[in-house]
Design an enzyme around this catalytic site. Structure first.
Site: not given
Length: 465
Positions: A97, A99, A212, A214, A217, A230, A285
């Site tokens: 899940r 945003a 992105d 992280k 992902n 992602d 973050t």
């Protein structure tokens, strides 16, 4: 006497302008799709002929292979004409899940194949100006036919949502793995960082910057190998990645989220306890973002290598180097990395590991990988890595998969009603968005499964593991 003619038509209403743009985009897409389909078909035929030539097949074998290929092309044309929709899939479980929507484990009713379905609410995409990002994600997933990138099989839409049908990777993600472990050994870290180097390089070769990178992902397949996911930030920048976004941010974390005067063990525990909340918040973050991404001066693909350095630090130390009580504090630490990037003496790691982290996390002009990926591969930390066959060797941490729909490596999520309004759209205020719906045109996609990198069905589906 002066004649007065009709008013000039330059004062076209916004509604008319939008209708004109919509028609233009629709026609352009229709014809460009026809041309692209023809070119792709020819390319697949040439690829088949080249492969048969390399294999030195006899004429009869070639004829049979061409015949099978022609049948596959006919099936693909039939598939392209059918309209895929929610009714073609059975939803099994929510496995993620975020945003803007969620990820569900689903089963295609006619074939029984299991997939991960990423569902994104159109209203949120429009409201948060995410349309460009979501199209970028779809485009890179279409283009990247690589063992290092999560494969997308289909994409479609209805009035309320966009849907990406991806391969289901039952190993979960690196964030969950790191939350289960205190730290990783240097041998385990070497394996995951080496695979991620190859994954990042594969998208750089396509001309994309991920931006992105992280642990959330980095997904793990059924054998425990890394795949990138992602790609929503592959073009442009989210507001969440702009400096101003962190300046006046009231971001409430739990009261025990304090890093002052803590030893590294307590820091690691606190970080892990609150990591999930950071992952699911709309703020996210800035822990893994390179300092130059926050600057107005521009950046290049080297920003992905900085992120990898931060992940390597987290694997070995137990928390990322710049974690703080608030995103603003983290942002300040990232920008002030020369003072804040320190190694806690109570967590011993090798000089080789420290050196590589500092080669990743430094000014972009001096960053490792600037001349090319070979500079990273030849770093002493990767001594002994078989770069050519790493994906065929056993993973550092094996994954146990009991069935094709095993979700034991994912968190538990309560059910949601994201899919329910699609059935009873008459009561939903979709009219606010239906006039804007054309911005999602050409989102639908179906993969020609016969000629993908390793076939359409993951190996664990084939051999029933």
């Amino acid at each position: 006497m002066a004649m007065t003619g009709p008013a000039p038509c330059s004062s076209m209403s916004n509604h008319t302008k939008e209708r004109v743009t919509m028609t233009k985009v629709t026609l352009e897409n229709f014809y460009s799709n026809l041309i692209a389909q023809h070119e792709e078909r020819e390319m697949r035929q040439k690829k088949l002929e080249k492969v048969m030539e390399e294999e030195g097949l006899r004429d009869e074998e070639k004829r049979m292979r061409r015949s099978a290929h022609a049948r596959k092309e006919t099936e693909f044309l039939r598939l392209k004409r059918t309209r895929l929709g929610l009714e073609d899939f059975e939803s099994l479980k929510v496995i993620g899940r975020g945003a803007f929507g969620e990820v569900r484990l689903v089963q295609k009713k006619d074939t029984g194949h299991v997939y991960a379905m990423k569902i994104l609410r159109k209203a949120d995409m429009l409201e948060k100006e995410q349309v460009g990002h979501i199209r970028a994600e779809r485009d890179i997933l279409v283009e990247a036919d690589s063992l290092w990138v999560v494969k997308m099989f289909y994409s479609f839409q209805d009035k309320l949502n966009l849907y990406l049908i991806m391969e289901f990777l039952p190993g979960g993600d690196m964030m969950t793995l790191l939350m289960k472990k205190d730290t990783l050994s240097e041998e385990e870290t070497q394996f995951y960082i080496a695979e991620t180097v190859l994954a990042i390089d594969s998208i750089h070769q396509l001309g994309f910057i991920h931006r992105d990178i992280k642990p959330d992902n980095l997904l793990l397949d059924s054998k425990g190998h890394v795949k990138l996911s992602d790609f929503g930030l592959c073009t442009g920048l989210k507001k969440a990645h702009r400096t101003e976004f962190y300046r006046n941010l009231s971001h409430n974390l739990p009261s025990d989220f304090t890093f002052q005067n803590m030893n590294s063990k307590r820091k690691a525990e606190t970080w892990k306890r609150n990591r999930r909340q950071l992952a699911f918040s709309t703020v996210g973050t800035p822990d893994y973002i390179a300092p130059e991404v926050f600057m107005q001066t521009g950046y290049n693909k080297l920003c992905d290598w900085w992120s990898l350095g931060v992940i390597m630090y987290e694997m070995l130390i137990g928390y990322p180097p710049f974690c703080s009580e608030t995103p603003q504090e983290t942002y300040k630490k990232v920008m002030n990395w020369k003072e804040t990037l320190i190694f806690p003496p109570e967590v011993p790691i090798s000089e080789r590991a420290k050196d590589l982290i500092l080669r990743f996390c430094c000014e972009w002009e001096h960053r490792i990988g600037a001349p090319g990926v070979e500079e990273i591969k030849t770093n002493p930390f990767f001594e002994g890595v078989d770069w050519e066959h790493i994906r065929e060797r056993p993973a550092a941490i094996p994954i146990e998969i009991k069935s094709i729909d095993d979700t034991s490596n994912f968190d538990e999520f309560p059910e949601s009603d994201i899919l329910k309004p699609a059935v009873t759209t008459s009561n939903h205020p979709e009219t606010d968005y239906k006039n804007k719906d054309w911005v999602f045109i050409n989102y639908t996609y179906k993969r020609f499964e016969g000629l993908t990198a390793r076939g359409a069905i993951p190996s664990y589906m084939k051999d029933g593991k």
